[in-house]
Design a protein around this motif. Structure first.
Motif, PDB file in Angstrom:
ATOM      1  N   TYR A 427       0.825  -1.204   0.000  1.00  0.00           N
ATOM      2  CA  TYR A 427       0.000   0.000   0.000  1.00  0.00           C
ATOM      3  C   TYR A 427       0.866   1.263   0.000  1.00  0.00           C
ATOM      4  CZ  TYR A 427      -3.555   3.435   1.075  1.00  0.00           C
ATOM      5  OH  TYR A 427      -4.372   4.536   1.015  1.00  0.00           O
ATOM      6  N   SER A 428       1.987   1.219   0.734  1.00  0.00           N
ATOM      7  CA  SER A 428       2.892   2.375   0.749  1.00  0.00           C
ATOM      8  C   SER A 428       3.455   2.637  -0.631  1.00  0.00           C
ATOM      9  CB  SER A 428       4.030   2.135   1.748  1.00  0.00           C
ATOM     10  OG  SER A 428       3.538   2.057   3.071  1.00  0.00           O
ATOM     11  N   LEU A 429       3.817   1.558  -1.346  1.00  0.00           N
ATOM     12  CA  LEU A 429       4.336   1.708  -2.703  1.00  0.00           C
ATOM     13  C   LEU A 429       3.283   2.316  -3.621  1.00  0.00           C
ATOM     14  CD1 LEU A 429       6.383   1.158  -5.000  1.00  0.00           C
ATOM     15  CD2 LEU A 429       5.377  -1.136  -5.187  1.00  0.00           C
ATOM     16  N   LYS A 430       2.062   1.800  -3.562  1.00  0.00           N
ATOM     17  CA  LYS A 430       0.986   2.289  -4.433  1.00  0.00           C
ATOM     18  C   LYS A 430       0.702   3.772  -4.175  1.00  0.00           C
ATOM     19  CE  LYS A 430      -2.575  -0.631  -4.500  1.00  0.00           C
ATOM     20  NZ  LYS A 430      -2.861  -1.148  -5.860  1.00  0.00           N
ATOM     21  N   SER A 431       0.700   4.158  -2.896  1.00  0.00           N
ATOM     22  CA  SER A 431       0.454   5.562  -2.546  1.00  0.00           C
ATOM     23  C   SER A 431       1.589   6.457  -3.012  1.00  0.00           C
ATOM     24  CB  SER A 431       0.260   5.687  -1.026  1.00  0.00           C
ATOM     25  OG  SER A 431      -0.878   4.966  -0.602  1.00  0.00           O
ATOM     26  N   LEU A 432       2.828   5.990  -2.810  1.00  0.00           N
ATOM     27  CA  LEU A 432       3.996   6.757  -3.239  1.00  0.00           C
ATOM     28  C   LEU A 432       3.977   6.986  -4.748  1.00  0.00           C
ATOM     29  CD1 LEU A 432       6.956   7.845  -2.498  1.00  0.00           C
ATOM     30  CD2 LEU A 432       7.720   5.613  -3.323  1.00  0.00           C
ATOM     31  N   MET A 433       3.714   5.925  -5.499  1.00  0.00           N
ATOM     32  CA  MET A 433       3.719   6.048  -6.960  1.00  0.00           C
ATOM     33  C   MET A 433       2.592   6.956  -7.442  1.00  0.00           C
ATOM     34  SD  MET A 433       6.303   4.426  -8.207  1.00  0.00           S
ATOM     35  CE  MET A 433       5.926   4.043  -9.927  1.00  0.00           C
ATOM     36  N   TRP A 434       1.439   6.891  -6.793  1.00  0.00           N
ATOM     37  CA  TRP A 434       0.322   7.763  -7.186  1.00  0.00           C
ATOM     38  C   TRP A 434       0.661   9.231  -6.938  1.00  0.00           C
ATOM     39  CZ3 TRP A 434      -3.588   7.791 -10.255  1.00  0.00           C
ATOM     40  CH2 TRP A 434      -4.613   8.735 -10.114  1.00  0.00           C
ATOM     41  N   ARG A 435       1.298   9.517  -5.791  1.00  0.00           N
ATOM     42  CA  ARG A 435       1.628  10.903  -5.449  1.00  0.00           C
ATOM     43  C   ARG A 435       2.769  11.446  -6.298  1.00  0.00           C
ATOM     44  NH1 ARG A 435       1.894   8.822  -0.222  1.00  0.00           N
ATOM     45  NH2 ARG A 435       4.162   9.118  -0.308  1.00  0.00           N
ATOM     46  N   GLN A 436       3.808  10.634  -6.534  1.00  0.00           N
ATOM     47  CA  GLN A 436       5.063  11.164  -7.062  1.00  0.00           C
ATOM     48  C   GLN A 436       5.418  10.689  -8.476  1.00  0.00           C
ATOM     49  OE1 GLN A 436       6.818  11.181  -2.519  1.00  0.00           O
ATOM     50  NE2 GLN A 436       8.301  11.026  -4.160  1.00  0.00           N
ATOM     51  N   MET A 437       4.699   9.687  -8.969  1.00  0.00           N
ATOM     52  CA  MET A 437       4.930   9.221 -10.344  1.00  0.00           C
ATOM     53  C   MET A 437       3.607   9.134 -11.095  1.00  0.00           C
ATOM     54  SD  MET A 437       7.898   8.519 -11.755  1.00  0.00           S
ATOM     55  CE  MET A 437       7.589   7.117 -12.825  1.00  0.00           C
ATOM     56  N   GLY A 438       2.657   9.957 -10.686  1.00  0.00           N
ATOM     57  CA  GLY A 438       1.326   9.907 -11.269  1.00  0.00           C
ATOM     58  C   GLY A 438       1.169  10.821 -12.469  1.00  0.00           C
ATOM     59  N   ILE A 439       0.030  11.472 -12.543  1.00  0.00           N
ATOM     60  CA  ILE A 439      -0.336  12.245 -13.730  1.00  0.00           C
ATOM     61  C   ILE A 439       0.577  13.442 -13.936  1.00  0.00           C
ATOM     62  CG2 ILE A 439      -2.202  13.606 -14.773  1.00  0.00           C
ATOM     63  CD1 ILE A 439      -4.135  11.785 -13.158  1.00  0.00           C
ATOM     64  N   VAL A 440       0.960  14.107 -12.840  1.00  0.00           N
ATOM     65  CA  VAL A 440       1.865  15.258 -12.897  1.00  0.00           C
ATOM     66  C   VAL A 440       3.079  14.958 -12.031  1.00  0.00           C
ATOM     67  CG1 VAL A 440       2.137  17.714 -12.399  1.00  0.00           C
ATOM     68  CG2 VAL A 440      -0.044  16.862 -13.291  1.00  0.00           C
ATOM     69  N   ARG A 441       4.269  15.125 -12.600  1.00  0.00           N
ATOM     70  CA  ARG A 441       5.506  14.760 -11.910  1.00  0.00           C
ATOM     71  C   ARG A 441       6.469  15.943 -11.910  1.00  0.00           C
ATOM     72  NH1 ARG A 441       6.256   9.415 -15.831  1.00  0.00           N
ATOM     73  NH2 ARG A 441       4.490   8.211 -15.006  1.00  0.00           N
ATOM     74  N   ASN A 442       7.517  15.846 -11.079  1.00  0.00           N
ATOM     75  CA  ASN A 442       8.642  16.768 -11.186  1.00  0.00           C
ATOM     76  C   ASN A 442       9.897  16.056 -10.689  1.00  0.00           C
ATOM     77  OD1 ASN A 442       9.084  17.237  -8.296  1.00  0.00           O
ATOM     78  ND2 ASN A 442       7.179  18.428  -8.363  1.00  0.00           N
ATOM     79  N   GLY A 443      11.059  16.629 -11.007  1.00  0.00           N
ATOM     80  CA  GLY A 443      12.327  15.981 -10.728  1.00  0.00           C
ATOM     81  C   GLY A 443      12.525  15.540  -9.289  1.00  0.00           C
ATOM     82  N   PRO A 444      12.396  16.445  -8.301  1.00  0.00           N
ATOM     83  CA  PRO A 444      12.607  16.036  -6.910  1.00  0.00           C
ATOM     84  C   PRO A 444      11.660  14.924  -6.455  1.00  0.00           C
ATOM     85  CG  PRO A 444      12.687  18.431  -7.107  1.00  0.00           C
ATOM     86  CD  PRO A 444      12.236  17.916  -8.431  1.00  0.00           C
ATOM     87  N   MET A 445      10.408  14.986  -6.870  1.00  0.00           N
ATOM     88  CA  MET A 445       9.449  13.937  -6.491  1.00  0.00           C
ATOM     89  C   MET A 445       9.853  12.596  -7.095  1.00  0.00           C
ATOM     90  SD  MET A 445       5.970  16.153  -7.127  1.00  0.00           S
ATOM     91  CE  MET A 445       4.890  14.726  -7.097  1.00  0.00           C
ATOM     92  N   ILE A 446      10.279  12.604  -8.355  1.00  0.00           N
ATOM     93  CA  ILE A 446      10.662  11.367  -9.032  1.00  0.00           C
ATOM     94  C   ILE A 446      11.882  10.745  -8.356  1.00  0.00           C
ATOM     95  CG2 ILE A 446      11.553  10.417 -11.192  1.00  0.00           C
ATOM     96  CD1 ILE A 446       9.944  12.663 -12.637  1.00  0.00           C
ATOM     97  N   LEU A 447      12.901  11.554  -8.091  1.00  0.00           N
ATOM     98  CA  LEU A 447      14.121  11.032  -7.482  1.00  0.00           C
ATOM     99  C   LEU A 447      13.866  10.509  -6.074  1.00  0.00           C
ATOM    100  CD1 LEU A 447      16.646  13.742  -8.729  1.00  0.00           C
ATOM    101  CD2 LEU A 447      16.482  11.358  -9.480  1.00  0.00           C
ATOM    102  N   ASP A 448      13.016  11.204  -5.330  1.00  0.00           N
ATOM    103  CA  ASP A 448      12.669  10.735  -3.990  1.00  0.00           C
ATOM    104  C   ASP A 448      11.960   9.381  -4.058  1.00  0.00           C
ATOM    105  OD1 ASP A 448      12.274  11.252  -1.025  1.00  0.00           O
ATOM    106  OD2 ASP A 448      10.188  11.030  -1.665  1.00  0.00           O
ATOM    107  N   ALA A 449      11.072   9.240  -5.034  1.00  0.00           N
ATOM    108  CA  ALA A 449      10.370   7.960  -5.212  1.00  0.00           C
ATOM    109  C   ALA A 449      11.364   6.854  -5.544  1.00  0.00           C
ATOM    110  CB  ALA A 449       9.317   8.083  -6.310  1.00  0.00           C
ATOM    111  N   ALA A 450      12.298   7.122  -6.448  1.00  0.00           N
ATOM    112  CA  ALA A 450      13.280   6.106  -6.835  1.00  0.00           C
ATOM    113  C   ALA A 450      14.117   5.664  -5.647  1.00  0.00           C
ATOM    114  CB  ALA A 450      14.181   6.653  -7.945  1.00  0.00           C
ATOM    115  N   GLU A 451      14.498   6.620  -4.794  1.00  0.00           N
ATOM    116  CA  GLU A 451      15.314   6.297  -3.616  1.00  0.00           C
ATOM    117  C   GLU A 451      14.540   5.431  -2.632  1.00  0.00           C
ATOM    118  OE1 GLU A 451      17.705   8.667  -0.051  1.00  0.00           O
ATOM    119  OE2 GLU A 451      17.127   9.723  -1.885  1.00  0.00           O
TER     120      GLU A 451
END
Length: 541
Positions: A427-451
């Motif tokens: 559930y944490s993964l699904k929520s993280l991806m929805w918030r930070q790799m969803g419809i609208v993204r930006n660099g810091p959010m993407i990198l934080d998600a990858a980490e």
């Protein structure tokens, strides 16, 4: 242990088509289904299957529409091959017993969806096309004497020989028994990975297993940052998300905000029939601007009774007290289709000998940066059959390699001192991806998600117990990490990949993102991420 000429993993439209084609070519075929044959991604496809069938339409028009929606990175050869295969695919389904909707003259009733310039969508039950296609294909598979079906088998990993060639599949039955399938050729048709996201139209089985397995076997992946979000999922708090098909907007449904203002004409000249990425971002933007959890789909002005046009949607909405003829339907975007995946050539071959892929788990080049509605069932039929036929040809007279010496059936055990909460982490993964790799993204959010995803993956590898839920989560984490690092590298916005820090497309990025595993023995030590050119022309024949 079982031995077959061809093993197909996945039983939806692409997998079933591949199995049927391989068997028709004379191969013995094993079809491995994660669930039953009635529970596939295909079953949840509502709108229809695109094919050029009317005199007003043309192959050239369907190709052109697909290229426009694909935002500059479609493989033209793949587009032409799939589009030209449309009429024959419909004919084959009808021959196998498919019951599609007919008009008053007894002809196929063709509808239109976003991005299509003509009426070319064949559908069944209004918006239950996937159910009918799956029923038809499952029946054809069951009738074929050379196809053995193994239902409720979880494919754990591919089995590779000493030279890296794929020679089989390791799976676990619902009773927990490990089973090895030896094969001259293996075809992956495992569908998508919508379960990466909290909001999704995909079933629980859509966890990216095939792409993760292929990557672990050393296969090159392509464009995993492109994930399509469908603009209209039924949104009732606490209830599972249900797709409200695009065919509804094609029939005249309009999108309203909470103040009952129609907003799509403000975002695109085609309004509700704009490409899906445009409509999804518009819905998301309107939700933010109006501080609401959804927008609303209004069918009250349709020329025909929506209950008769869309009985499946009518029935689902009625469970929640929604009369679709007069009540606006609360909808919001949800993860719908994985556009990137395992890189394949025109026949479905991957970069790994003995391994093929078709359907949503593959990256054929058909969809580019954004899939046009109803092209995916078409792709599964055309390229699934192509992969099955070619795999059977390549496997002819190819000796089956004994897999005993290449097979490890021991699975790492989780730590007895630390218990990992698989459900919580999922559930944490699904929520993280929805918030930070969803419809609208930006660099810091993407990198934080990858980490974060990388950290969680290491924990799961060390601590999780050897069971399907853990393997699914590890597959999801693998795909999530690869999608995130690819999204970080692509510093532009194109199709379904929208970055608010790079809001426009950039000519230098009119290319594919290519991920090449760097292996050391049987272990992947790194991933090389680069750009691969787009194939703009059809090779001379």
């Amino acid at each position: 242990m079982f031995r077959f000429d061809v093993v197909v993993v996945g039983s939806g439209v692409a997998g079933s088509s591949a199995a049927l084609a391989a068997a028709e070519a004379g191969s013995s075929v094993a079809l491995i289904a994660k669930d039953s044959l009635q529970e596939t991604n295909t079953v949840y496809a509502q709108g229809g299957m695109a094919a050029v069938l009317s005199p007003e339409d043309s192959i050239e028009s369907h190709v052109a529409d697909t290229l426009v929606v694909g935002c500059g990175i479609c493989d033209v050869e793949a587009v032409e091959r799939v589009v030209r295969g449309g009429p024959e695919s419909i004919r084959r389904l009808l021959e196998w017993g498919a019951k599609f909707d007919l008009d008053s003259q007894g002809q196929l009733d063709l509808s239109r969806e976003g991005g299509h310039s003509h009426y070319r969508i064949v559908h069944a039950g209004g918006a239950a096309t996937g159910v009918e296609i799956q029923r038809t294909l499952a029946a054809a598979v069951a009738r074929h004497p050379d196809i053995a079906v193994f239902q409720n088998n979880f494919a754990i990993d591919l089995i590779s020989g000493a030279n890296g060639r794929v020679i089989g599949v390791l799976s676990q039955t619902e009773r927990g028994e490990l089973v090895a399938f030896s094969a001259a050729q293996v075809i992956l048709a495992t569908g998508g990975a919508g379960q990466l996201f909290r909001e999704t139209t995909n079933p629980a089985i859509a966890t990216g297993d095939g792409v993760a397995m292929a990557f672990r076997a050393g296969a090159v992946l392509r464009d995993p940052e492109f994930f399509q979000f469908h603009p209209t999922c039924l949104y009732i708090a606490g209830a599972a998300r249900v797709l409200i098909s695009e065919i509804v907007r094609g029939a005249g449904g309009i999108l309203l905000d909470k103040d009952r203002v129609r907003f799509m004409p403000e975002y695109h000249p085609s309004a509700e029939l704009a490409p899906r990425d445009v409509v999804s971002r518009a819905c998301f933007d309107r939700m933010v601007k109006t501080n609401d959890t959804s927008v609303y789909l209004d069918l009250s002005d349709l020329e025909k009774d929506p209950h008769q046009l869309f009985p499946h949607i009518s029935r689902i909405c009625s469970y929640f007290g929604i009369d679709i003829a007069k009540d606006p339907i609360p909808v919001r975007p949800g993860a719908h289709y994985m556009i990137g995946g395992i890189q394949v050539d025109a026949d479905g071959r991957t970069s790994v000998p003995g391994l093929w892929a078709a359907g949503e788990c593959s990256s054929s080049g058909l969809h580019g940066a954004n899939r046009m509605g109803s092209n995916s069932l078409l792709e599964g039929m055309v390229l699934g059959a192509r992969a099955g036929e070619r795999a059977a040809e390549d496997g002819r007279d190819f000796p089956l390699i004994p897999i005993d010496r290449h097979l490890r059936t021991d699975r790492p055990n989780g730590s007895s001192d630390v218990k990992l909460g698989i459900h919580d982490m999922t559930y944490s993964l699904k929520s993280l991806m929805w918030r930070q790799m969803g419809i609208v993204r930006n660099g810091p959010m993407i990198l934080d998600a990858a980490e974060k995803v990388s950290f969680w993956a290491r924990a799961v590898q060390k601590l999780a117990s050897p069971e399907p839920r853990s393997w699914e989560l590890l597959n999801m984490l693998t795909i999530a990490h690869l999608a995130s690092v690819s999204a970080a590298v692509r510093e532009e916005s194109r199709g379904t990949h929208f970055r608010e820090d790079f809001p426009e497309p950039r000519p230098a990025w009119r290319a594919h993102t290519q991920l090449v595993p760097v292996t050391e023995g049987a272990t992947i030590k790194a991933v090389h991420i680069g750009r691969a050119p787009v194939r703009d022309t059809v090779p001379a024949r």
